[in-house]
Scaffold this motif. Structure first.
Motif, mmCIF file in Angstrom:
data_model
loop_
_atom_site.group_PDB
_atom_site.id
_atom_site.type_symbol
_atom_site.label_atom_id
_atom_site.label_comp_id
_atom_site.label_asym_id
_atom_site.label_seq_id
_atom_site.Cartn_x
_atom_site.Cartn_y
_atom_site.Cartn_z
ATOM 1 N N SER A 207 1.930 -9.126 -10.576
ATOM 2 C CA SER A 207 0.580 -9.172 -11.158
ATOM 3 C C SER A 207 -0.167 -7.858 -10.935
ATOM 4 N N ILE A 208 0.028 -7.227 -9.781
ATOM 5 C CA ILE A 208 -0.590 -5.917 -9.519
ATOM 6 C C ILE A 208 0.015 -4.855 -10.427
ATOM 7 N N LEU A 209 1.334 -4.854 -10.532
ATOM 8 C CA LEU A 209 2.009 -3.856 -11.370
ATOM 9 C C LEU A 209 1.507 -3.923 -12.806
ATOM 10 N N LEU B 232 16.191 -10.466 1.550
ATOM 11 C CA LEU B 232 15.363 -9.402 2.114
ATOM 12 C C LEU B 232 14.147 -9.153 1.227
ATOM 13 N N MET B 233 12.969 -9.247 1.813
ATOM 14 C CA MET B 233 11.736 -9.005 1.066
ATOM 15 C C MET B 233 11.690 -7.585 0.500
ATOM 16 N N PRO B 234 12.061 -6.544 1.266
ATOM 17 C CA PRO B 234 11.994 -5.197 0.691
ATOM 18 C C PRO B 234 12.870 -5.015 -0.542
ATOM 19 N N VAL B 235 14.010 -5.662 -0.563
ATOM 20 C CA VAL B 235 14.897 -5.532 -1.722
ATOM 21 C C VAL B 235 14.270 -6.213 -2.936
ATOM 22 N N THR B 236 13.822 -7.442 -2.763
ATOM 23 C CA THR B 236 13.237 -8.173 -3.894
ATOM 24 C C THR B 236 12.006 -7.454 -4.428
ATOM 25 N N LEU B 237 11.130 -7.009 -3.545
ATOM 26 C CA LEU B 237 9.928 -6.317 -4.014
ATOM 27 C C LEU B 237 10.268 -4.952 -4.598
ATOM 28 N N GLY B 238 11.293 -4.301 -4.063
ATOM 29 C CA GLY B 238 11.748 -3.041 -4.645
ATOM 30 C C GLY B 238 12.255 -3.231 -6.062
ATOM 31 N N LEU B 239 13.027 -4.285 -6.288
ATOM 32 C CA LEU B 239 13.515 -4.574 -7.643
ATOM 33 C C LEU B 239 12.361 -4.907 -8.580
ATOM 34 N N MET B 240 11.383 -5.644 -8.087
ATOM 35 C CA MET B 240 10.224 -5.960 -8.923
ATOM 36 C C MET B 240 9.473 -4.679 -9.295
ATOM 37 N N ALA B 241 9.304 -3.788 -8.328
ATOM 38 C CA ALA B 241 8.575 -2.546 -8.596
ATOM 39 C C ALA B 241 9.310 -1.661 -9.597
ATOM 40 N N VAL C 131 -1.025 -3.606 -1.830
ATOM 41 C CA VAL C 131 -0.301 -2.406 -2.243
ATOM 42 C C VAL C 131 -1.181 -1.194 -1.979
ATOM 43 N N LYS C 132 -0.620 -0.224 -1.265
ATOM 44 C CA LYS C 132 -1.292 1.058 -1.088
ATOM 45 C C LYS C 132 -0.614 2.031 -2.039
ATOM 46 N N THR C 133 -1.411 2.669 -2.876
ATOM 47 C CA THR C 133 -0.852 3.596 -3.857
ATOM 48 C C THR C 133 -0.853 5.020 -3.306
ATOM 49 N N LYS C 134 -0.075 5.869 -3.936
ATOM 50 C CA LYS C 134 -0.003 7.263 -3.491
ATOM 51 C C LYS C 134 -1.305 8.010 -3.739
ATOM 52 N N ASP C 135 -2.153 7.476 -4.632
ATOM 53 C CA ASP C 135 -3.461 8.114 -4.840
ATOM 54 C C ASP C 135 -4.554 7.427 -4.009
ATOM 55 N N SER C 136 -4.146 6.766 -2.912
ATOM 56 C CA SER C 136 -5.040 6.216 -1.881
ATOM 57 C C SER C 136 -5.823 4.961 -2.291
ATOM 58 N N ARG C 137 -5.394 4.263 -3.298
ATOM 59 C CA ARG C 137 -6.036 2.984 -3.621
ATOM 60 C C ARG C 137 -5.380 1.875 -2.807
ATOM 61 N N THR C 138 -6.152 0.835 -2.510
ATOM 62 C CA THR C 138 -5.634 -0.377 -1.884
ATOM 63 C C THR C 138 -5.870 -1.518 -2.860
ATOM 64 N N LEU C 139 -4.774 -2.123 -3.329
ATOM 65 C CA LEU C 139 -4.842 -3.172 -4.339
ATOM 66 C C LEU C 139 -4.302 -4.464 -3.755
ATOM 67 N N ARG C 140 -4.981 -5.558 -4.050
ATOM 68 C CA ARG C 140 -4.568 -6.854 -3.508
ATOM 69 C C ARG C 140 -4.407 -7.863 -4.642
ATOM 70 N N ALA C 141 -3.451 -8.768 -4.440
ATOM 71 C CA ALA C 141 -3.267 -9.862 -5.402
ATOM 72 C C ALA C 141 -2.758 -11.086 -4.663
#
Length: 195
Positions: free
Chosen positions: A47-49, A89-98, A146-156
């Protein structure tokens, strides 16, 4: 069987509203090819993406706010050696989603060599969330930051993962998933015949 599977089994539930309550209507469709404990966070991340039109390269860090059982099941492996390990693994699943906007069989089959998804293995953490933990297992709430590389903090958040009765998949989504599975099956079968 109930005693063997649970410490608090209630046999009376087997006949609760028998003939009036149809449990099939309460069944969840498994929308992602990963462990069920990853689904709420995966849906919240998606949803954030979509809302902020983010690409994988825009993300610096992801925190999945989870219940204790998710941490217990998903563990702390950081470098999966098999596709089966990757699915837990959460990092794998979220990495694939991203990277791919989904975590289906085809994405998992390629995850061990998917450099873009691998880049997320160290960017994702799980943190216990009191609301999520106290609601589980009656509710599977998903929250991510989610913390973005341009310093935003996004929540969902999602109150029910995709595929649950309160957030069921549409006919078009079922059709699309079925087509992906058929295509995936054809590719696997062709590869087997060649070898």
């Amino acid at each position: 069987m109930a005693a063997g599977m649970s410490s608090d089994a209630d046999p009376a539930k087997l006949t609760d509203r028998l003939g009036n309550r149809w449990a099939v209507l309460e069944t969840s469709f498994k929308f992602h090819a990963s462990c069920r404990h990853t689904h709420p966070a995966a849906d919240a991340l998606l949803s954030i993406l979509e809302e902020y039109h983010l690409n994988a390269g825009d993300i610096a860090h992801i925190t999945a706010h989870v219940h204790q059982a998710a941490i217990d099941v998903l563990g702390t492996i950081t470098n999966p050696q098999t596709v089966h390990q990757a699915k837990f693994l959460m990092p794998v699943t979220l990495g694939l989603m991203a990277v791919h906007r989904r975590a289906s069989l085809a994405e998992f089959d390629g995850v061990l060599t998917d450099e873009k998804a691998h880049a997320f293995f160290g960017k994702v953490e799980m943190a216990i969330d009191d609301e999520v933990d106290s609601a589980y297992p009656a509710r599977w709430i998903g929250k991510v930051t989610v913390k973005t590389k341009d310093s935003r903090t996004l929540r969902a958040r999602v109150d029910e993962p995709k595929g649950d009765p309160g957030n069921t998949v549409s006919r078009d989504e079922i059709d699309a998933k079925t087509r992906r599975l058929v295509l995936y099956g054809n590719v696997v079968e062709k590869a087997a015949w060649k070898s």
